[in-house]
Design an enzyme around this catalytic site. Structure first.
Site, PDB file in Angstrom:
ATOM      1  N   GLY A   1       0.095   4.383   1.941  1.00 50.29           N
ATOM      2  CA  GLY A   1      -0.588   4.098   0.688  1.00 50.29           C
ATOM      3  C   GLY A   1      -1.700   3.074   0.820  1.00 50.29           C
ATOM      4  O   GLY A   1      -2.369   2.960   1.854  1.00 50.29           O
ATOM      5  N   SER A   2      -1.872   2.277  -0.220  1.00 53.08           N
ATOM      6  CA  SER A   2      -3.035   1.390  -0.334  1.00 53.08           C
ATOM      7  C   SER A   2      -3.042   0.228   0.643  1.00 53.08           C
ATOM      8  O   SER A   2      -4.015  -0.533   0.685  1.00 53.08           O
ATOM      9  CB  SER A   2      -3.131   0.853  -1.765  1.00 53.08           C
ATOM     10  N   THR A   3      -1.978   0.059   1.426  1.00 50.09           N
ATOM     11  CA  THR A   3      -2.006  -0.987   2.452  1.00 50.09           C
ATOM     12  C   THR A   3      -3.073  -0.698   3.506  1.00 50.09           C
ATOM     13  O   THR A   3      -3.417  -1.579   4.303  1.00 50.09           O
ATOM     14  CB  THR A   3      -0.637  -1.106   3.147  1.00 50.09           C
ATOM     15  N   MET A   4      -3.633   0.526   3.508  1.00 53.07           N
ATOM     16  CA  MET A   4      -4.667   0.891   4.478  1.00 53.07           C
ATOM     17  C   MET A   4      -6.080   0.584   3.984  1.00 53.07           C
ATOM     18  O   MET A   4      -7.037   0.638   4.762  1.00 53.07           O
ATOM     19  CB  MET A   4      -4.565   2.383   4.819  1.00 53.07           C
TER      20      MET A   4
END
Length: 556
Positions: free
Chosen positions: A271-274
């Site tokens: 998810g948005s951790t990238m």
């Protein structure tokens, strides 16, 4: 010491040798009911075949009072009576008649009792060992366990069985039948190889706090499971935790699922951790400036991502703060898909870590030749053509502790690593994005629940719908993430947290609305819970007196 062999004793009885007169005192010494002891002995004596010896007590520690009781018992003498039969000798006349076959030789026996004072027989103390895990369940999925044959069954125990267990030697003896069947001239054809110790990089104090936080979080958020990993800047693994987990010291129950090391074995969309890496690549290539006066238009639909109507223009800082998908895709449109693929590859995605190869899932990163437009866009926020395990995700964040480079991970203290640091991003770009991630963990950012009083914290939340039966679940089954580091300048700890399907998440403005779970109101809080306790015992990190106000109390 995370695992060791305890030297124990076991009591071995030979039921054919133990005198009945000693059974009451033997039962008292063994601290078992006399009736139970008599029954066990009788059962062994009635067996027609098999081993006659009886292990009546085992796993006795050297300080056990039973051992002292038995030593005292062996000093006692009791009158032991044995009943025997003696053949009556025939007289001269009867013997003559038998020899002449004039009378049958029917021997007559008489019983007599022989009593003497004796010590107890048939009781032996034998040495035994038992694997003991002082940290119980907190390290179980990492260390694993041994089976009934004392061989590694999972985790470190299985992976490094060849080092821990050693090897038996072979002694060859010559046989001489003429010398009464004796053996002589022993020759060692294979030397004994003793087992060796393995030292891990795990810090037991940090491991404890991380495990306690994950356990409380999984319970509070009613999640299926949770996992976390904490790294030092040089790539050493300080903690690797999973919950639920079983206590390997408890042999009566075994659930393989509770020994699964999800940090290494599960590949998931992060998810948005990238998103920080999309911004790092764009900043390094000059596609963005990441300044306060640079505005990104978020009013136009790109692919299947529609404008949310909340914003018209956003800075890179705000895109990261609000974890804005459309803003991130807008930036990714300026990037070449081959450059994205090569950068993700340098970060280690889709490549094995080599920590525990037998259980590790190296994830996946499809080659850019197979990507469509949607793949490049969704990759920018942690979906599409990539899946990763949690350790790989945490390792990627090491760029913020190493001025844009990334070292290999290390689990064995004395392991020789052949891989060197890989420079992925420039020092300048890394510092700038780290500053923006600091802004994520503020009241205006999605990571505000990860704020720790008195400390500079940076990180990124993430949420991903779980894939069930081949398709994304739209009914609330999600994985939530938070990956962060502290302090922001010269990080000492890098931590990644993952919760699987949390169902009861915190909502400060409506305590009854517990159904909507995101990385911000679940995994971020778990990060804070663990790090608060870790930092409180680490005097090397100076507190920031400016960051002392407006902190939420954790509900768990």
């Amino acid at each position: 010491v995370l695992a060791s062999n305890l030297i124990l004793k076991k009591v071995n009885l030979d039921p054919t040798q133990v005198q009945p007169e000693f059974i009451p005192k033997l039962a008292e010494a063994l601290e078992i009911p006399e009736k139970e002891l008599r029954s066990a002995i009788a059962k062994k004596l009635n067996r027609k075949a098999g081993r006659k010896h009886l292990i009546i007590r085992k796993n006795l520690e050297l300080t056990s009072p039973i051992l002292e009781n038995l030593n005292d018992l062996k000093k006692i003498k009791l009158e032991v009576c044995t009943t025997k039969q003696k053949k009556v000798k025939l007289g001269l006349l009867d013997r003559a008649l038998v020899i002449a076959n004039l009378k049958k030789d029917d021997p007559t026996y008489v019983s007599y009792t022989n009593c003497k004072t004796r010590r107890i027989n048939g009781v032996e103390l034998e040495e035994d060992t038992r694997r003991y895990y002082p940290k119980s369940a907190s390290l179980a999925p990492l260390l694993g366990r041994i089976n009934h044959d004392k061989q590694g069954a999972s985790g470190i125990e299985r992976e490094f069985e060849h080092i821990l267990a050693g090897q038996n030697g072979i002694l060859q003896l010559n046989f001489d039948q003429e010398s009464q069947g004796s053996y002589f001239n022993p020759v060692m054809t294979k030397k004994v190889k003793h087992g060796e110790n393995i030292e891990l990089t795990i810090d037991s104090n940090i491991q404890y706090h991380a495990y306690a936080a994950i356990k409380k979080s999984v319970t509070y958020h009613n999640a299926d499971s949770g996992s976390a990993i904490i790294l030092a800047p040089n790539g050493e693994i300080l903690a690797m935790v999973n919950y639920p987990a079983d206590d390997p010291n408890e042999k009566s129950t075994y659930n393989a699922e509770n020994y699964r090391n999800r940090v290494l074995s599960d590949k998931v969309e992060p998810g948005s951790t990238m998103k920080p890496f999309t911004m790092l690549l764009a900043l390094d290539q000059g596609k963005i400036r990441a300044t306060e006066d640079e505005l990104i238009d978020v009013t136009k639909r790109i692919g299947h991502i529609k404008p949310d109507g909340k914003y018209k223009q956003m800075t890179i800082k705000k895109i990261l703060q609000k974890s804005h998908n459309l803003g991130t895709i807008n930036v990714s449109e300026r990037l070449n898909k081959e450059d994205m693929y090569n950068t993700w590859k340098k970060l280690g995605f889709g490549r094995p870590l080599g920590l525990i190869p037998s259980i590790e899932n190296s994830g996946s990163l499809r080659h850019f030749d197979s990507w469509g437009l949607a793949d490049k866009r969704t990759l920018s926020f942690g979906h599409g053509p990539m899946e990763t395990n949690l350790a790989q995700l945490a390792r990627a964040y090491l760029v913020f502790a190493n001025e844009g480079s990334i070292p290999p991970l290390k689990l064995l203290k004395n392991a020789i690593l052949f891989d060197e640091k890989t420079q992925v991003f420039s020092k300048e770009a890394t510092h700038r994005i780290a500053e923006l991630l600091d802004a994520v963990v503020t009241w205006k950012g999605s990571g505000y629940r990860a704020r720790i009083k008195g400390y500079d914290v940076a990180g990124k939340t993430g949420t991903a719908e779980m894939v069930i039966n081949g398709s994304y679940n739209k009914k609330g089954a999600k994985r939530t993430f938070f990956t962060g580091f502290v302090p922001v300048e010269k990080p000492k700890y890098i931590m990644a947290v993952r919760l699987d399907h949390p169902k009861r998440c915190y909502n400060y403005y409506n305590s009854n609305n517990r159904g909507k779970c995101e990385g911000s109101n679940s995994a971020a809080m778990t990060f804070r819970k663990a790090m608060e306790n870790i930092l409180s015992s680490d005097q090397s990190i100076k507190t920031n007196k400016k960051k002392i106000d407006h902190y939420l109390d954790l509900p768990f």
